[in-house]
Design an enzyme around this catalytic site. Structure first.
Site, PDB file in Angstrom:
ATOM      1  N   GLU A 260       0.820  -1.213   0.000  1.00  0.00           N
ATOM      2  CA  GLU A 260       0.000   0.000   0.000  1.00  0.00           C
ATOM      3  C   GLU A 260       0.855   1.265   0.000  1.00  0.00           C
ATOM      4  OE1 GLU A 260      -2.656  -0.625   3.322  1.00  0.00           O
ATOM      5  OE2 GLU A 260      -4.013  -1.834   2.096  1.00  0.00           O
TER       6      GLU A 260
ATOM      7  N   ASP B  52      -8.537  -8.759   4.229  1.00  0.00           N
ATOM      8  CA  ASP B  52      -8.160  -7.682   5.142  1.00  0.00           C
ATOM      9  C   ASP B  52      -9.177  -7.516   6.256  1.00  0.00           C
ATOM     10  OD1 ASP B  52      -6.940  -5.543   6.295  1.00  0.00           O
ATOM     11  OD2 ASP B  52      -7.548  -4.092   4.779  1.00  0.00           O
TER      12      ASP B  52
ATOM     13  N   GLU C  69     -12.128  -1.820  12.576  1.00  0.00           N
ATOM     14  CA  GLU C  69     -12.184  -1.133  11.289  1.00  0.00           C
ATOM     15  C   GLU C  69     -13.377  -1.583  10.440  1.00  0.00           C
ATOM     16  OE1 GLU C  69      -8.659  -1.615   8.948  1.00  0.00           O
ATOM     17  OE2 GLU C  69      -9.458  -0.486   7.240  1.00  0.00           O
TER      18      GLU C  69
END
Lengths: 704, 704
Positions: free
Chosen positions: B310, B389, B417
């Site tokens: 990323e 993820d 998240e």
């Protein structure tokens, strides 16, 4: 941008008389300075008073201010000019009069502010104007025509702005906003006005900008974002000296400055417990605040207000309506000649998407038309051109024809929020021309005429409003990020003035910017002329709008706003798409239009293709007037639009070495991004609608 | 959180012998201090050396460190304890030995670090441990059991952590990041460690946090975000004193500190022109950097590295692989006993969504399994539990079973998240227990066993890694935003230790936090026990994942990631949904699993319902093992999930007045938001799939 030194060569090589006097003010001084600089650079000469008649007759070019009733004299540069200014009678003026007096009979016997006459007369070029601003506009009209304005046979025309207010609003924050940055919806770097909470020390760039705007007739600027955050609210009070410095920079170019203010300022700045517009303490607070502003800036224009909109405070909190709110400020500004621009962009941004009966498109009309006649005459209601929010294609807002007793300004978006964010070449002149020339009123008057308060035929004049644009400039070295987006700023000003042909306007910009190379002229036209339609073709289809990524609004996201609180839906399912806004079966929005549009839009038979999905929910197999189905139209336009962007890139590439390298390179970079983005739009939209509809592309092109 | 004073009442009212000596180090001092504080508060007494045998036998409670071979003695608090520490033979130790000696025969003849025995023995309560850390864990195990641990019949058990590393990573930035804020994916306020670029002056909250973590066996913390920005990179060099202050705060609780570092640090901090792992200058730079760190922090744990992921720099830039990269740091850390946690979260985040052959789920396996055996033995490869993820439901990552010659740590996400962002009550213990107990290996070993390097049956031990969680705490007054999210932090630690029953773990947390009120116990269980399944039911269905708003990841957006570069697609069209990851017709991801999973997942007949759409693209009409169709499952679970949230709100409401008001009110606020959000999820997802499929909900519930 569009005033390179070279553009002044024809004028600068002549003997030029500028017939203004010391009382004509700073705008007249600007005209003198422009001619002085041009003649110094290119070998001509500047003649100013005193002159004899012979000296005047010996000049190639004469620029003169004449009285408002056609008598040669001076006029103050402040707008409007003070009435009854006595004509001067000294020998200097008699000399000028000898040149121009018989011209005056050709024009209006009453010259309006900003009006000018320009042409060839008795072998010389003459500009006459009612006031200093008109003289400035006439000077630049002459410059735009180039050598042709300075030779040839007699040919004299009068020109005047259709709209008395031609304004650019700047959504600039004084401090960088954590989400929106320094310039909200700005795509050209930081603010040219503000840095770290205060006005910039060096305003030379603002002076350049003011000169550019003055040259094309802009006469008002809003200096800060309509979303007024805490730091910006203080411009009205603590930092009015900063505003005064900007006013000083704009004044020589005939431009007055405005501030966006927060309706809650009496609370947040004044320490009052209310901002109720009917509360005398609130009224006193605004009166005092403006008194102090005018002490610092005697020609301060007034305010721009976004109230009860997207979280901004407003009169609703006190059970008052928007006429109460606007008139509060108007009455505090009245003693000083200030004006309130009150935005009509009021809607519920906490809408429940489940509720199909609520229609954001209706909101401005529903809120404001009941108030027609209640606004004071120094209030201008500022209405976005369409009922939603600056989409690539919307119908014209019906509010514009629905408030005959209210001054209305039409708001256009020069900054390309929804039209490619100055990454995409998208020349918006054609969109604005369509909007401004659209015969919205029942009596056939166009949007531009309504905004100007002009009548047509036997019609009665209505109150005059204006044309407002949201500026696209910033600290970027090319001013606008995408260098070709300069053309949008130029076109906005010229169309706001009253020009009607966007391609002709673009041609002016090309000539000023690049000179006379016909290859460049042809290529830039090829890239820009149809670029709005091209952009439309690969983005949201058939006016359905809002298929952008939420928040930043760049790039495709078919369902990005579909299940949100923003009121921006397309209702696409496996069978069809579009919003039923008919009176018969939908939200009834069509009923807000005057005849014939209320019926044209009501029927799927008569609704124009390009507005179909704004007004109707139809099956993907619905056949358009074009002969294509909706789904095939989506497939075709998205594929063709991308192909057109590729072609634009090739056209631009042909200009390598013909335009300045830095300009060329920046445009090339942007065209590469446009191609990438257009490909993304093409494939995303085609795939999303194929997955939904299951109908193949009849041409067999790949769908991913 | 879970160590209120009241929890220490049973211990604090007793006569307690803590048999540690001055050489046992700061963790032993912490045990003494805990007992001293408890006995002072609740009227008991603390006995420390020297004591006679009679004095020892007169104590109600004895806590003692015994030698690693079962001899009573002392051990250093540093981990691992120094070998060959000579046993002490003074009368004090003889007295203790009189109490515990016959216990030692009950346990392992070799005590491992952190191991302890706890129980009733000859009418008193005894804790014996291999080292000071074990004694601390034993103390808190006793506290957790409350009065029951201090009365009753003899009953003695040994306990030890399954995993030698039990780590919490903190994605804290030292300065507020313009997009990600102070704590990336943090939902509980600012960083408890950092403020304005430096360590906080007042570390009292860090000390409280360290005590909490130590009490449940956490022994490692990463202090900064794995995305290492410029300011944070300097922690390794300029600001190592700040890190030392934090190490001082954690050390007394048996916790070593780690830093996330940037692979490009030799360039950005060191001024070198390369960060190539095979360049001697780069190797020297890291060796020097770590030497300086260990001068300041002799027990510094090591580093956490997100490389080539990323946008973070990594070895790929130099044509090197991840073994080269990890070993570079490992060799620089080796002289000091440090460890590299090297994250396996490497994938192409610029994927072309048009390309259905690329599968992000495959990426970690494809990148890392060829490197098995090449990592130095002070490298731990840190693998997210699932192949994507941290989604609410994913299959277990096949990487975990595929690298037998590599130390592997399993990474779990405590910060919510993708599981409600601490706005939603979502107790993740059941998810983690499922992951850790999942018999992934061909020989049947569970994920937890693989991470611990343990064998089962005749199997050979493999290298030990650990369990890592991303912390969910911040400066919020309740530490975790949603007070009930404290249970997730607690459960992470207890499951990382080796506990297997998430409901039993939750029960411990409830008892510690709220005391013994059976009404509270029952209600909190009713709210939390199934809350992960409830959250799953109203969000992305059947493990398809990623139907969240892009960027912030909160709230529904069915197509939000569908046409992006992130590799997270569901391919939902008008006919069906899911990702074909089979070997037969899809991306072949199933082939990364050992038997039997490679076949279980390959077949739509044997694939578990809850993982169906992760592995297969099926029609909406596909019939699940449950007997429902996919589309009806979507309709039902989303409606039922919302109803369950409403029920949770009602259950919580019954606790008004039974839990502290501030705690109650905060949870109530969050449950109201959860209800709002769950309704949004329900209606958005149901509508989106109805619009696509055209299949009505068989139950007739409203679809908007």
């Amino acid at each position: 941008m569009w005033l390179p030194d070279e553009a002044f060569r024809p004028l600068g090589s002549r003997r030029v008389l500028v017939a203004v006097g010391p009382d004509d003010g700073p705008v007249a001084e600007t005209v003198v300075a422009e001619v002085a600089a041009a003649t110094e650079r290119f070998g001509g000469s500047l003649v100013t008073s005193p002159v004899t008649v012979d000296e005047a007759l010996a000049c190639d070019v004469v620029l003169a201010i004449v009285g408002s009733a056609g008598t040669v004299g001076t006029a103050s540069a402040t707008m409007p000019p003070p009435p009854g200014h006595p004509p001067r009678t000294d020998p200097y003026l008699r000399a000028v009069q000898a040149v121009v007096e018989d011209l005056l009979a050709l024009g209006s016997s009453v010259l309006s502010p900003g009006m000018f006459g320009l042409g060839r007369h008795r072998g010389r070029t003459v500009v006459v104007a009612a006031d200093a601003a008109g003289l400035l506009y006439g000077l630049h009209a002459m410059v735009r025509r180039g050598e042709a304005a300075l030779s040839g046979l007699d040919d004299f025309v009068w020109d005047l702005p259709v709209s008395s207010v031609r304004m650019l609003d700047h959504w600039d924050n004084t401090v960088v906003h954590p989400v929106m940055g320094q310039v909200e919806r700005g795509y050209a770097g930081g603010s040219i006005f503000w840095s770290e909470g205060r006005v910039r020390d060096d305003l030379s760039r603002v002076a350049q900008y003011a000169r550019l705007l003055g040259s094309v007739g802009i006469n008002a600027v809003g200096l800060n974002n309509v979303n007024v955050h805490a730091a910006e609210a203080r411009l009205l009070t603590d930092h009015v000296d900063d505003v005064a410095r900007l006013a000083d920079a704009f004044r020589p170019h005939g431009i007055r400055v405005y501030l966006s203010v927060s309706f809650a300022a009496p609370i947040t700045l004044g320490g009052l417990e209310t901002a109720d517009p009917l509360d005398p303490a609130v009224q006193d607070w605004w009166a005092s605040a403006f008194r102090r502003v005018y002490e610092a800036i005697p020609d301060f224009g007034g305010v721009v207000v976004k109230a009860d909109s997207e979280g901004q405070p407003g009169p609703f909190a006190y059970g008052r309506d928007h006429a109460d709110g606007a008139n509060l400020l108007a009455r505090a500004l009245r003693p000083f000649g200030g004006t309130v621009f009150w935005r009509a962009f009021v809607y519920d941004h906490h809408q429940d998407w489940r509720d199909r009966s609520t229609d954001r498109a209706r909101a401005a009309y529903d809120h404001f038309t009941p108030l027609d006649g209640r606004f004071d005459d120094n209030v201008v209601l500022q209405v976005k051109y369409g009922p939603m929010d600056f989409q690539t294609r919307e119908p014209v807002s019906p509010v514009i024809a629905a408030m005959p007793r209210t001054r209305l300004a039409v708001e256009l978006q020069v900054t390309q929020e929804y039209t490619g964010q100055q990454q995409h070449a998208c020349y918006l002149g054609p969109q604005w021309a369509e909007v401004l020339e659209f015969p919205l009123a029942e009596d056939g008057r166009s949007v531009a005429y309504i905004a100007a308060g002009l009548s047509e035929g036997d019609g009665q004049p209505t109150p005059a409003g204006g044309i407002v644009g949201v500026s696209n400039v910033g600290t970027d070295e090319f001013w606008t990020g995408h260098p070709l987006a300069q053309a949008n700023l130029y076109a906005f000003a010229r169309l706001a003035w009253g020009e009607e042909d966007p391609v002709a306007v673009l041609d002016e910009w090309i000539g000023l910017t690049f000179g006379d190379d016909p290859v460049v002229r042809s290529a830039v036209h090829a890239v820009l002329d149809d670029s709005w339609h091209t952009y439309e073709s690969y983005t949201a289809p058939l006016s359905v709008g809002f298929m952008v990524r939420p928040g930043h609004h760049y790039g495709p996201d078919v369902d990005g706003y579909e299940y949100t609180a923003w009121g921006t839906y397309h209702y696409a399912d496996r069978d069809g798409i579009g919003v039923d806004r008919t009176r018969a079966t939908g939200t009834g929005f069509t009923g807000q239009y005057p005849s014939p549009w209320r019926d044209v839009y009501e029927s799927v038979e008569t609704c124009p293709d390009e507005l179909l999905l704004f007004f109707h929910h139809v099956p993907y197999t619905h056949v358009l007037h074009s002969g294509s189905t909706v789904i095939q139209h989506i497939y075709d336009t998205h594929a063709d639009g991308y192909d057109e962007v590729v072609r634009m890139g090739g056209t631009w590439e042909s200009l390598r070495g013909r335009v300045p390298d830095a300009f060329f390179d920046r445009v090339s970079e942007r065209l590469a991004e446009q191609e990438r983005s257009a490909r993304e739009w093409r494939d995303h939209v085609r795939s999303a609608f194929f997955r939904r509809s299951g109908i193949p592309d009849a041409t067999g092109r790949t769908i991913y």
